[in-house]
Scaffold this motif. Structure first.
Motif, PDB file in Angstrom:
ATOM      1  N   ASP A 164      -3.136   6.672  12.294  1.00  0.00           N
ATOM      2  CA  ASP A 164      -2.974   5.384  11.613  1.00  0.00           C
ATOM      3  C   ASP A 164      -2.133   4.456  12.485  1.00  0.00           C
ATOM      4  O   ASP A 164      -1.262   4.896  13.231  1.00  0.00           O
ATOM      5  N   TYR A 178       0.828  -1.204   0.000  1.00  0.00           N
ATOM      6  CA  TYR A 178       0.000   0.000   0.000  1.00  0.00           C
ATOM      7  C   TYR A 178       0.866   1.259   0.000  1.00  0.00           C
ATOM      8  O   TYR A 178       0.592   2.213  -0.713  1.00  0.00           O
ATOM      9  N   MET A 180      -7.367   2.986  15.682  1.00  0.00           N
ATOM     10  CA  MET A 180      -8.642   3.727  15.628  1.00  0.00           C
ATOM     11  C   MET A 180      -9.596   3.335  16.759  1.00  0.00           C
ATOM     12  O   MET A 180     -10.564   4.053  17.022  1.00  0.00           O
TER      13      MET A 180
HETATM   14  C1  SAM Z   1      -6.457   0.442   2.605  1.00  0.00           C
HETATM   15  S1  SAM Z   1      -5.580   1.593   3.575  1.00  0.00           S
HETATM   16  C2  SAM Z   1      -6.514   3.104   3.282  1.00  0.00           C
HETATM   17  C3  SAM Z   1      -5.664   4.327   3.450  1.00  0.00           C
HETATM   18  C4  SAM Z   1      -6.355   5.634   3.033  1.00  0.00           C
HETATM   19  N1  SAM Z   1      -7.398   5.991   3.971  1.00  0.00           N
HETATM   20  C5  SAM Z   1      -6.936   5.545   1.642  1.00  0.00           C
HETATM   21  O1  SAM Z   1      -8.117   5.755   1.459  1.00  0.00           O
HETATM   22  O2  SAM Z   1      -6.180   5.251   0.721  1.00  0.00           O
HETATM   23  C6  SAM Z   1      -6.081   1.170   5.198  1.00  0.00           C
HETATM   24  C7  SAM Z   1      -5.402   2.001   6.258  1.00  0.00           C
HETATM   25  O3  SAM Z   1      -6.050   1.741   7.508  1.00  0.00           O
HETATM   26  C8  SAM Z   1      -5.050   1.626   8.499  1.00  0.00           C
HETATM   27  N2  SAM Z   1      -5.571   0.800   9.600  1.00  0.00           N
HETATM   28  C9  SAM Z   1      -5.948  -0.497   9.561  1.00  0.00           C
HETATM   29  N3  SAM Z   1      -6.363  -0.904  10.775  1.00  0.00           N
HETATM   30  C10 SAM Z   1      -6.231   0.171  11.600  1.00  0.00           C
HETATM   31  C11 SAM Z   1      -6.506   0.388  12.976  1.00  0.00           C
HETATM   32  N4  SAM Z   1      -6.983  -0.593  13.752  1.00  0.00           N
HETATM   33  N5  SAM Z   1      -6.295   1.622  13.489  1.00  0.00           N
HETATM   34  C12 SAM Z   1      -5.809   2.625  12.701  1.00  0.00           C
HETATM   35  N6  SAM Z   1      -5.514   2.474  11.392  1.00  0.00           N
HETATM   36  C13 SAM Z   1      -5.740   1.264  10.841  1.00  0.00           C
HETATM   37  C14 SAM Z   1      -3.885   0.979   7.783  1.00  0.00           C
HETATM   38  O4  SAM Z   1      -2.679   1.126   8.472  1.00  0.00           O
HETATM   39  C15 SAM Z   1      -3.937   1.670   6.434  1.00  0.00           C
HETATM   40  O5  SAM Z   1      -3.165   2.831   6.403  1.00  0.00           O
END
Ligand code: SAM
Length: 285
Positions: free
Chosen positions: A146, A77, A173
């Protein structure tokens, strides 16, 4: 037997035997260790092979482990999402176009009236940066959280170099209440992130987003291919990768919010391979 089916059989055999031989804790350490070895073949898929039983049993914990250790899809990613408007993926561009139109329809001028934004699951902050430069140029408070530490560090370096006001927080989160710490933001945004949480945990995040919002909560999640997500009684798991199809509409209503715009396009995919399920809402009065 073709070479392809042989390979599949070997991979199934590896998964089954490694699960029996090594306890989960050892396999988790092995996944992290292997990821730091540049020469390791199939480094990006190894966590899936080593931890497939855990991914089935507890998808939340599995996804949290991968993102927080910057493993497998987390590494991919980061490589595929550079800063810069020219790198904005088509679905994110559509999301921002719809968000701007929705704000205007609701009497909010995105260029003037939006002073603060929070992005849940902001990765390196590349979407926050787009918001700062192109969507909400008058915003003075732009924050995001994040779980992926390396992405936050990379983002902070870029943002510092470019004189940005954005503040990134490395946190899960599920701690949104303490991260937001009583502050309210004009726009609370979350794209392609809730899919990594089960229904209960995702609903709690939606509630916190609503509680900390002044004007609009914008959520982007994956579209169920055959049923409009708003008709789902419960969240469902996508078998290919263990992420969740959620009914965001209902989560918003349960949190006391009002859906003011939605877009669901089923199985239709765009050039970035993503589907469309946008839900925008006003917070509770
Ligand atoms: C598919 S990416 C999406 C990133 C961005 N929001 C976008 O739309 O491109 C998912 C993101 O969610 C974050 N993420 C996943 N689980 C998480 C959690 N429990 N708490 C915070 N961030 C989380 C990941 O680290 C990643 O950066």
């Amino acid at each position: 037997m073709t070479p392809f089916s042989l390979k599949k059989k070997a991979s199934r055999f590896f998964k089954k035997s490694i699960t029996k031989i090594l306890p989960l804790s050892r396999r988790k350490s092995l996944a992290v260790w292997a990821d730091h070895r540049g020469w390791m073949p199939r480094r990006k898929v190894l966590p899936f092979m080593l931890l497939n039983d855990w991914a089935d049993k507890d998808p939340d914990a599995f996804h949290r482990f991968l993102w927080s250790h910057h493993l497998a899809y987390a590494r991919w990613y980061e490589e595929c999402n550079e800063f810069g408007n020219e790198n904005l993926r088509p679905t994110r561009k559509m999301l921002f176009d719809d968000l701007k139109a929705c704000l205007i329809q609701n009497g909010v001028n995105p260029e003037k009236d939006v002073k603060s934004v929070f992005d849940v699951g902001c990765s390196s902050g590349f979407l926050l940066r787009y918001m700062e430069t192109d969507v909400f140029p008058n915003a003075t408070k732009l924050e995001g959280n994040d779980i992926d530490g390396p992405s936050i560090l990379r983002g902070e370096a870029y943002l510092r170099e470019h004189g940005s006001k954005i503040h990134l927080i490395n946190a899960d989160m599920s701690e949104l209440q303490s991260i937001m710490n009583g502050s309210k933001y004009d726009v609370v945004f979350c794209a392609a992130v809730l899919v990594y949480l089960n229904e209960t945990a995702a609903s709690e995040v939606v509630l916190e987003m609503m509680n900390h919002c002044n004007k609009i909560v914008a959520i982007y999640s994956i579209a169920h291919p055959t049923v409009d997500n708003s008709k789902l009684e419960h969240s469902e798991i996508r078998s290919s990768d263990g992420v969740f199809y959620h009914n965001i509409d209902s989560m918003i209503e349960k949190a006391g919010g009002k859906v003011i715009y939605r877009r669901w396009e089923g199985s239709k995919t765009y050039a970035d391979g993503q589907t469309i399920y946008f839900v925008f809402s006003k917070p509770a009065d």
